[in-house]
Motif scaffolding. Sequence first.
Motif, PDB file in Angstrom:
ATOM      1  N   GLY A 117       0.801  -1.213   0.000  1.00  0.00           N
ATOM      2  CA  GLY A 117       0.000   0.000   0.000  1.00  0.00           C
ATOM      3  C   GLY A 117       0.835   1.264   0.000  1.00  0.00           C
ATOM      4  O   GLY A 117       0.347   2.335  -0.399  1.00  0.00           O
ATOM      5  N   GLN A 118       2.093   1.172   0.478  1.00  0.00           N
ATOM      6  CA  GLN A 118       2.993   2.310   0.339  1.00  0.00           C
ATOM      7  C   GLN A 118       3.518   2.372  -1.089  1.00  0.00           C
ATOM      8  O   GLN A 118       3.403   1.410  -1.857  1.00  0.00           O
ATOM      9  N   ALA A 119       4.129   3.498  -1.455  1.00  0.00           N
ATOM     10  CA  ALA A 119       4.533   3.701  -2.844  1.00  0.00           C
ATOM     11  C   ALA A 119       5.948   4.250  -2.932  1.00  0.00           C
ATOM     12  O   ALA A 119       6.440   4.919  -2.018  1.00  0.00           O
ATOM     13  N   VAL A 120       6.583   3.953  -4.052  1.00  0.00           N
ATOM     14  CA  VAL A 120       7.853   4.545  -4.453  1.00  0.00           C
ATOM     15  C   VAL A 120       7.611   5.277  -5.760  1.00  0.00           C
ATOM     16  O   VAL A 120       6.959   4.740  -6.666  1.00  0.00           O
ATOM     17  N   VAL A 121       8.130   6.491  -5.856  1.00  0.00           N
ATOM     18  CA  VAL A 121       7.989   7.289  -7.074  1.00  0.00           C
ATOM     19  C   VAL A 121       9.341   7.390  -7.771  1.00  0.00           C
ATOM     20  O   VAL A 121      10.352   7.725  -7.132  1.00  0.00           O
ATOM     21  N   ILE A 122       9.358   7.073  -9.059  1.00  0.00           N
ATOM     22  CA  ILE A 122      10.522   7.319  -9.920  1.00  0.00           C
ATOM     23  C   ILE A 122      10.069   8.261 -11.036  1.00  0.00           C
ATOM     24  O   ILE A 122       8.960   8.787 -10.983  1.00  0.00           O
ATOM     25  N   SER A 123      10.907   8.475 -12.030  1.00  0.00           N
ATOM     26  CA  SER A 123      10.512   9.335 -13.144  1.00  0.00           C
ATOM     27  C   SER A 123      10.774   8.653 -14.474  1.00  0.00           C
ATOM     28  O   SER A 123      11.447   7.623 -14.537  1.00  0.00           O
ATOM     29  N   GLU A 124      10.255   9.247 -15.511  1.00  0.00           N
ATOM     30  CA  GLU A 124      10.460   8.711 -16.860  1.00  0.00           C
ATOM     31  C   GLU A 124      11.901   8.876 -17.337  1.00  0.00           C
ATOM     32  O   GLU A 124      12.271   8.301 -18.358  1.00  0.00           O
ATOM     33  N   LEU A 125      12.710   9.616 -16.616  1.00  0.00           N
ATOM     34  CA  LEU A 125      14.098   9.823 -17.028  1.00  0.00           C
ATOM     35  C   LEU A 125      15.014   8.674 -16.652  1.00  0.00           C
ATOM     36  O   LEU A 125      16.155   8.628 -17.106  1.00  0.00           O
ATOM     37  N   GLU A 126      14.559   7.738 -15.838  1.00  0.00           N
ATOM     38  CA  GLU A 126      15.484   6.864 -15.127  1.00  0.00           C
ATOM     39  C   GLU A 126      16.221   5.847 -15.983  1.00  0.00           C
ATOM     40  O   GLU A 126      15.663   5.257 -16.914  1.00  0.00           O
ATOM     41  N   HIS A 127      17.480   5.642 -15.629  1.00  0.00           N
ATOM     42  CA  HIS A 127      18.283   4.510 -16.072  1.00  0.00           C
ATOM     43  C   HIS A 127      17.673   3.247 -15.480  1.00  0.00           C
ATOM     44  O   HIS A 127      17.019   3.283 -14.437  1.00  0.00           O
ATOM     45  N   HIS A 128      17.874   2.118 -16.141  1.00  0.00           N
ATOM     46  CA  HIS A 128      17.328   0.859 -15.626  1.00  0.00           C
ATOM     47  C   HIS A 128      17.761   0.572 -14.194  1.00  0.00           C
ATOM     48  O   HIS A 128      17.045  -0.085 -13.430  1.00  0.00           O
ATOM     49  N   ALA A 129      18.937   1.074 -13.805  1.00  0.00           N
ATOM     50  CA  ALA A 129      19.430   0.842 -12.444  1.00  0.00           C
ATOM     51  C   ALA A 129      18.520   1.467 -11.392  1.00  0.00           C
ATOM     52  O   ALA A 129      18.509   1.019 -10.242  1.00  0.00           O
ATOM     53  N   ASN A 130      17.773   2.495 -11.760  1.00  0.00           N
ATOM     54  CA  ASN A 130      16.856   3.131 -10.823  1.00  0.00           C
ATOM     55  C   ASN A 130      15.408   2.854 -11.192  1.00  0.00           C
ATOM     56  O   ASN A 130      14.515   3.619 -10.878  1.00  0.00           O
ATOM     57  N   LEU A 131      15.185   1.738 -11.846  1.00  0.00           N
ATOM     58  CA  LEU A 131      13.843   1.276 -12.194  1.00  0.00           C
ATOM     59  C   LEU A 131      13.647  -0.175 -11.757  1.00  0.00           C
ATOM     60  O   LEU A 131      12.745  -0.494 -10.978  1.00  0.00           O
ATOM     61  N   ILE A 132      14.523  -1.042 -12.243  1.00  0.00           N
ATOM     62  CA  ILE A 132      14.327  -2.477 -12.024  1.00  0.00           C
ATOM     63  C   ILE A 132      14.355  -2.853 -10.538  1.00  0.00           C
ATOM     64  O   ILE A 132      13.525  -3.670 -10.101  1.00  0.00           O
ATOM     65  N   PRO A 133      15.253  -2.314  -9.704  1.00  0.00           N
ATOM     66  CA  PRO A 133      15.202  -2.677  -8.281  1.00  0.00           C
ATOM     67  C   PRO A 133      13.858  -2.358  -7.627  1.00  0.00           C
ATOM     68  O   PRO A 133      13.399  -3.089  -6.743  1.00  0.00           O
ATOM     69  N   TRP A 134      13.209  -1.290  -8.068  1.00  0.00           N
ATOM     70  CA  TRP A 134      11.913  -0.921  -7.495  1.00  0.00           C
ATOM     71  C   TRP A 134      10.804  -1.814  -8.035  1.00  0.00           C
ATOM     72  O   TRP A 134       9.833  -2.099  -7.305  1.00  0.00           O
TER      73      TRP A 134
END
Length: 417
Positions: free
Chosen positions: A123-140
């Motif tokens: 129910g909690q959330a993590v926010v990333i952006s459309e700019l991200e490298h895969h390193a700051n996407l896939i772990p989340w």
Amino acid sequence: MTSVSMQDKIRQDLDVAAIRKQFPILSQKVHDRPLVFLDSAASAQKPDAVIDAMAETMRTQYANIHRGLYWMSERTTEAYEAVRDQVAQFLNAPSRDEIIFTRNSTEAINLVAHSFGSLLKPGQAVVISELEHHANLIPWQMLRDRVGIELRVAPITDAGDIDLEALQGLLADGKVALVAVTHMSNVLGAITPARTIADMAHAAGAQVLFDGSQSVVHRKTDVQALGADFYTFTGHKLYGPTGIGVLWARKDLLEAMPPFLGGGDMISTVSFEKSTWANVPHKFEAGTPAIIETIGLGAAISWIETIGFDAITAHEAALTTYGLKRLADVPGLKIVGQPKERGGVISFTMDDVHPHDIATLLDRNGIAVRAGHHCAEPLMRRLGLSATARASFGVYTLPEEIDTLADTLVRIRNFFV
């Protein structure tokens, strides 16, 4: 300002010729042409100071650290731990205990996703952006699938900046535990408004992580001034070796987080029934670390500080302005993104020529650029592209090298049309 006078100004801002002499790799030829290295965003070249520091350690004092009671081990331990102090000062961290050595930014972000992420609830959330490298996407994504958190994506504008109004909307319900965004895009060069984002995240009760892999190379980084809670960077883009990265995090967060990896050196006591953990930072540094690489990172930081970030930032800003101007004059070439603030990265496409063909033909002329999706496939889809060519600059880049790039691209364009 004419191109010649702009070249002169760039040379006056920094003695690039003297700097280049400290990079032995730049004096060689590729395919019988002088090497023009324009791929520093992927991995920067290494100065003699870094090469020599690593080699000298291996020649004269190499030993495992934190364990030996003999001279070489003690000396190498001192050299290794001195780099922790260096990095703390480099980032203006409040405490050396907040510096965790990792293999790279990717491992640092995975550490946060695993350890800080284990404290999050469905129910909690993590926010990333459309700019991200895969390193700051896939772990989340992995955290989402493991724990059941929600992963939200802040959109970017057509110019390539994070849409702050949309980000505010994603934070509005108070469920966001972490905002994790790049400090500088590896594709567009967009520099994100870190302090503004941090203030927005904190006002919504969230922590903030900045991926500083690109930005830490080009400008002075102060984690306290940024308002960061986590900050990551990698040594190999900072004129240091591969295999060494840094996670900085607030000490209270590190103390609350469980270990990432288990093994030697991260423990206080061990029995077959139970183990207890060492204090931070050692709780997060299991096993024999990258000793030589850490010493190399320290040498890279010392080398950068002899030049100074004011000079580096000014030099690379002038190069970027010059590069945007020269490439804009190439027929059929389109520069991707127009962010409000851009670091020394320019991605581009060219009519009727695939980016892979551009990179291959540039290589035949001794020019190294990157081509592909740059480990940012979702961003490419947002831009309506499958790939771009990318030129990126370092402290050793000359304006004449940008001229060589632009002139060669004109010849490539003429060949295809």
